[in-house]
Write an enzyme that holds these catalytic residues in place. Structure first.
Site, PDB file in Angstrom:
ATOM      1  N   SER A 141      17.057   1.878 -88.758  1.00  0.00           N
ATOM      2  CA  SER A 141      17.822   0.956 -89.604  1.00  0.00           C
ATOM      3  C   SER A 141      16.938  -0.260 -89.864  1.00  0.00           C
ATOM      4  O   SER A 141      15.974  -0.494 -89.121  1.00  0.00           O
ATOM      5  CB  SER A 141      19.077   0.499 -88.845  1.00  0.00           C
ATOM      6  N   TYR A 154      23.904  -2.693 -81.540  1.00  0.00           N
ATOM      7  CA  TYR A 154      23.479  -1.710 -82.559  1.00  0.00           C
ATOM      8  C   TYR A 154      21.978  -1.839 -82.815  1.00  0.00           C
ATOM      9  O   TYR A 154      21.252  -0.839 -82.815  1.00  0.00           O
ATOM     10  CB  TYR A 154      24.274  -1.929 -83.849  1.00  0.00           C
TER      11      TYR A 154
HETATM   12  P1  NDP Z   1      28.462   8.109 -91.269  1.00  0.00           P
HETATM   13  O1  NDP Z   1      29.462   7.463 -90.378  1.00  0.00           O
HETATM   14  O2  NDP Z   1      28.876   8.490 -92.641  1.00  0.00           O
HETATM   15  O3  NDP Z   1      27.854   9.402 -90.552  1.00  0.00           O
HETATM   16  C1  NDP Z   1      27.611   9.425 -89.175  1.00  0.00           C
HETATM   17  C2  NDP Z   1      27.514  10.854 -88.730  1.00  0.00           C
HETATM   18  O4  NDP Z   1      27.266  10.864 -87.314  1.00  0.00           O
HETATM   19  C3  NDP Z   1      28.780  11.660 -88.972  1.00  0.00           C
HETATM   20  O5  NDP Z   1      28.430  12.898 -89.543  1.00  0.00           O
HETATM   21  C4  NDP Z   1      29.361  11.862 -87.583  1.00  0.00           C
HETATM   22  O6  NDP Z   1      29.965  13.145 -87.497  1.00  0.00           O
HETATM   23  C5  NDP Z   1      28.111  11.825 -86.735  1.00  0.00           C
HETATM   24  N1  NDP Z   1      28.393  11.528 -85.338  1.00  0.00           N
HETATM   25  C6  NDP Z   1      28.943  10.420 -84.799  1.00  0.00           C
HETATM   26  N2  NDP Z   1      29.081  10.570 -83.471  1.00  0.00           N
HETATM   27  C7  NDP Z   1      28.589  11.806 -83.181  1.00  0.00           C
HETATM   28  C8  NDP Z   1      28.465  12.549 -81.989  1.00  0.00           C
HETATM   29  N3  NDP Z   1      28.865  12.064 -80.794  1.00  0.00           N
HETATM   30  N4  NDP Z   1      27.925  13.792 -82.050  1.00  0.00           N
HETATM   31  C9  NDP Z   1      27.527  14.305 -83.235  1.00  0.00           C
HETATM   32  N5  NDP Z   1      27.626  13.657 -84.390  1.00  0.00           N
HETATM   33  C10 NDP Z   1      28.164  12.413 -84.355  1.00  0.00           C
HETATM   34  O7  NDP Z   1      27.209   7.105 -91.297  1.00  0.00           O
HETATM   35  P2  NDP Z   1      25.769   7.159 -91.987  1.00  0.00           P
HETATM   36  O8  NDP Z   1      25.593   8.370 -92.791  1.00  0.00           O
HETATM   37  O9  NDP Z   1      25.562   5.859 -92.608  1.00  0.00           O
HETATM   38  O10 NDP Z   1      24.849   7.194 -90.685  1.00  0.00           O
HETATM   39  C11 NDP Z   1      23.746   8.073 -90.510  1.00  0.00           C
HETATM   40  C12 NDP Z   1      22.649   7.335 -89.756  1.00  0.00           C
HETATM   41  O11 NDP Z   1      22.094   6.314 -90.597  1.00  0.00           O
HETATM   42  C13 NDP Z   1      23.103   6.628 -88.481  1.00  0.00           C
HETATM   43  O12 NDP Z   1      22.143   6.827 -87.467  1.00  0.00           O
HETATM   44  C14 NDP Z   1      23.153   5.167 -88.894  1.00  0.00           C
HETATM   45  O13 NDP Z   1      22.987   4.304 -87.791  1.00  0.00           O
HETATM   46  C15 NDP Z   1      21.996   5.118 -89.870  1.00  0.00           C
HETATM   47  N6  NDP Z   1      22.037   3.970 -90.782  1.00  0.00           N
HETATM   48  C16 NDP Z   1      23.011   3.857 -91.721  1.00  0.00           C
HETATM   49  C17 NDP Z   1      23.056   2.745 -92.544  1.00  0.00           C
HETATM   50  C18 NDP Z   1      24.145   2.539 -93.542  1.00  0.00           C
HETATM   51  O14 NDP Z   1      24.236   1.443 -94.117  1.00  0.00           O
HETATM   52  N7  NDP Z   1      24.978   3.526 -93.831  1.00  0.00           N
HETATM   53  C19 NDP Z   1      22.042   1.690 -92.468  1.00  0.00           C
HETATM   54  C20 NDP Z   1      21.058   1.920 -91.457  1.00  0.00           C
HETATM   55  C21 NDP Z   1      21.053   3.024 -90.661  1.00  0.00           C
HETATM   56  P3  NDP Z   1      31.278  13.528 -86.651  1.00  0.00           P
HETATM   57  O15 NDP Z   1      32.128  12.287 -86.567  1.00  0.00           O
HETATM   58  O16 NDP Z   1      31.880  14.629 -87.465  1.00  0.00           O
HETATM   59  O17 NDP Z   1      30.751  13.995 -85.329  1.00  0.00           O
END
Ligand code: NDP
Length: 243
Positions: A141, A154
């Site tokens: 991030s 975070y």
């Molecule tokens: P979302 O919340 O849309 O997606 C997060 C994903 O992580 C979901 O598919 C969720 O699936 C999965 N997840 C959460 N907990 C678990 C778990 N215990 N086991 C397996 N899967 C899990 O967020 P983003 O797409 O934005 O996030 C993707 C990545 O990008 C993250 O690492 C985030 O920190 C990073 N990021 C995002 C930014 C943004 O602005 N969006 C900025 C900077 C970084 P499910 O709940 O079905 O398990």
């Protein structure tokens, strides 16, 4: 569409950046193996990719469990015969000021964002070594470069995965490529887990300039597309608009 591309495992593929990356890489001809807890969403996404002529399969995955991750990687290997790329994407971001003492939320961020990435490395590294190479792509991030109020834990998790990735890169003998992709604010469900009212309010502004998740998928696709001698180590993608 190219056929028989790489085998790419994507954690957290049920929404946001993970789902967009699955669509993009499948469209590029890669075979994608998708993991998350919400398997009904993964099933729908795999069906959509299949209808479009791509190849996708999925497995239920909780990245906080090393055993789950091991099963996930082995299932991908069984389905597609190899593991070329692991996109360590699953993450959570329940922001809050430290003084709110949301210890359970701190633990959850550490478990998913840090331990989850380590579990991905632990499960896939021996497989990659055994087959002569592989590529880890980890979602950090812009919070991996600077800290902001309500984001201390975070950001700590994202600093940590950058450090882990850099260590992995330094220990590689050229067979393991390591990329860190660091998005700025991007459209996804990430902020939905914020329970602190101040942090939630602050996200309203950020969301107004958010990038589409496909912009981050494009950056990941760029790293995947490089020839074996090219290791793209870090990509930072921010919205051009700041307000
Ligand atoms: P979302 O919340 O849309 O997606 C997060 C994903 O992580 C979901 O598919 C969720 O699936 C999965 N997840 C959460 N907990 C678990 C778990 N215990 N086991 C397996 N899967 C899990 O967020 P983003 O797409 O934005 O996030 C993707 C990545 O990008 C993250 O690492 C985030 O920190 C990073 N990021 C995002 C930014 C943004 O602005 N969006 C900025 C900077 C970084 P499910 O709940 O079905 O398990």
């Amino acid at each position: 569409m190219k056929e028989h591309g790489k085998v790419v495992l994507i954690t957290g593929a049920s929404s946001g950046i993970g789902a967009a990356t699955a669509r993009r890489l499948a469209a590029d001809g890669h075979r994608v193996f998708l993991g998350a807890r919400r398997t009904e969403r993964l099933e729908e996404l795999c069906a959509e990719i299949g209808k479009g002529g791509g190849t996708a399969a999925f497995g239920r995955l909780d990245v906080t469990s090393a055993a789950d991750m091991e099963t996930f990687v082995q299932a991908a290997r069984t389905a597609f015969g190899q593991v070329d790329v692991v996109v360590n994407n699953a993450g959570v971001m329940p922001l809050s000021p430290l003084e709110a003492l949301k210890v359970d939320e701190w633990d959850r961020m550490i478990d998913v964002n840090v331990r989850g990435v380590l579990h991905g490395i632990a499960a896939a590294l021996p497989v990659m070594r055994g087959q002569g190479g592989g590529h880890f792509i980890t979602l950090a991030s812009i919070g991996a470069y600077e800290v902001s109020p309500t984001a201390a834990v975070y950001c700590a998790t994202k600093f940590a995965v950058r450090a882990i990735s850099e260590g992995l890169r330094q220990e590689s003998t050229g067979d393991i490529r390591v990329s860190v992709v660091s998005p700025g604010v991007t459209e996804s469900e990430l902020a939905d887990s914020i329970t602190d009212p101040v942090a939630r309010e602050a996200m309203v502004h950020y969301r107004s300039v958010a990038l589409p998740a496909s912009a981050i998928a494009d950056a990941i696709a760029f790293a995947v597309a490089q020839p074996p001698e090219v290791d793209v180590n870090e990509i930072v993608v921010r919205p051009a608009r700041t307000r």
